[in-house]
Design a protein around this motif. Sequence first.
Motif: not given
Lengths: 319, 362
Positions: A95-102, A105, A199-200, A280, A284
């Motif tokens: 359900x990763x609707x927002x951003x593209x999957x990890x 990058x 990711x940070x 995920x 981080x």
Amino acid sequence: MTTQGPVAARGAAVQGRAAAPDADAVPPEASPVRRRAPIGRLLRAEVRWIFRRPRTLAVLGLLVLLPVITGVAVDLTLDGATAAPVDAGPGGAPGAGGGPPIFVTMATSAFVLPLGSLMTLLMLLLPLTVAMAAGDALAGEQSHGALRGWLLAPVSRGRLLLVKTVGVLVVALVAAGLVVTSGLVTGFLLAGTDGLVSMSGTELSVGGVLWRLAVAVAWATIYLMAVGAVALAISASTEHPMLVVVGVLGGLIVSVVLMQIPALDWLHPYLLPSSLTSLVDLIRDPVSFDGLVEGAFRAVCYLVIGLSVAYARLTTRDG
Amino acid sequence: MGPRTKALVAAGAGITVGIAGLALSTLPAGADDDPVLPAIGAEELVTSALAARAPAFSGVAEMQNELGLPAVPGTEALDFESVRVFHDGEESARVQVEREASELTFVKGSDEAWAYDSREHSAKRFTWDEADAAAARGHAEAELADPSEAAAEIIERLRPTSDIAVDGTARVADRAAYELVLTPKPTEKTLLREITIAVDEETRVPLRFDVFANGRSEPVLSLGFVEFEVGAQDADLFEFTPPEGAEVETTEADDAVGSARDAKGRDDVGQYASTVGEGWDTVVIGEAPDDLPTEAAVEDGQDLGGILAQVGQPVTGEFGTGTHVQVAVGGAVVTDDGRIAAGAVPRQVLVDALDTDGAVQQ
């Protein structure tokens, strides 16, 4: 994914194995003191049997292969058009609707590739592997009479469940470990130590990557054991191994569907797959463990329910 | 006990324990009674909150956004669910805005600040000679995400135009806090009813703020800590080195100071946006980004102009023509020449602001 050939031979062998502890001990009928079968030997025999099944090896091989395919495919696509392919991987999180999957990058780095593969495979294929093992463990052996040997042998039902649970645990650990190892090796081959970035935005040392991946494998094993416990409960209630796999996968699919319905958000914390997104957090820096701990706790709750039902079904089962 | 009873007991106990455990993890934390604290005057609380220096702490904050705001440039920082905040008690801070599969990381040191976006794999660097307010403005996004900074900003900005009162106490992130209530003065042309800010009793750091709109009992925007732990933080957290391969862009604060306040009444808050007005009826005016189709552009069969026409109403003024869209707490006007004005204000105030802004630009 069933194999017809070795069933009969296997059934006979399992019976032999179950009786084996008595062979070098005093036969139970002959002595008032019943010798207990040494647990270590039972476990070794169980694990040996699991990994001798061709279907176990087939699915494990597939699990090794998938991170390699993902890595190579993404690598080729990235070479073709830089930064363009957004849907490189088969979805990072449910359900990763927002951003593209990890995956976007550093998709082929030795850090993101194993974690991303693990997350993707934890949706269905890894639960399938565990459910298959659990289905074979009780229902499968019942269906061709091998379980009878166990039930007649001087092995208490609790110990029988323990042996079977450990067997499933080993499968879960090996499966999760293989996925991550395969992803790690593929990542190192494709990108070397490049792109070991959280990711940070912090560059991670190889050691930092390895302990994060170790946590991921441990967490995935706990998650898979929750699936396995429920599968064992079904397995103890039926003699059709197919039913176990169907039940577990059906349950997971229904859970994922329910998770898509916002009106049922009160129900979501009860659903096992809602833990999956917390993996995920390992990308981080610093790692936030809150979600992982919550997910592990949820899995333990499922584990307790599954194993207690399996125990209840097993103790009331007739030989 | 027969095997059947034993089985029943085992199954019953296991299922009960398991379901109880699952239910336990759904319980909201900190549903305790409001703490009893010594009475304090509103003015004293405001002064101490503004003067308070954040101690070294780490915290996790969560955001609830019912604004229904259209995508105004510069408000992307509002698009998140949770944020982690680290302070060293001095000048350094680290704010990590967590999105589902990506992250925005802000690291502020004593003489430079970094903003890293994992989605773009790009890093922005801000440097300044003196740690002054203009530099802080350069990474305003970071402050928006940190409840303590954001709430302090709200108090500071709205103080002259608000009636301020202390309304009891609350427990936020398991800490005792005073509830400060800011109500707009009658002269303010806003659609907001009030803003409550929970100020930590011990450190006087704002822990949470809730924004309430007229005619709604639930807050339309809420940002507050769910975890707040005072204690020394690892120094490594406040240093940032851009990872290899990341796109790095450097901004000198001097440039920012030069362009900010370039004209009277027009105060640059970001790359695209400027503000008109003060206090509760502040209007933010931004340029629609280039990649946003503004005029009847067709993308995936969707016509932005058509959608705007459906949900909004046409407005005209000295600035030209545009479309007004009403949302929960205010509204926005999208002009036909690609500007966006938004604020927690009625429509006429937006139109007036666009007129003012146009006049300033010429």
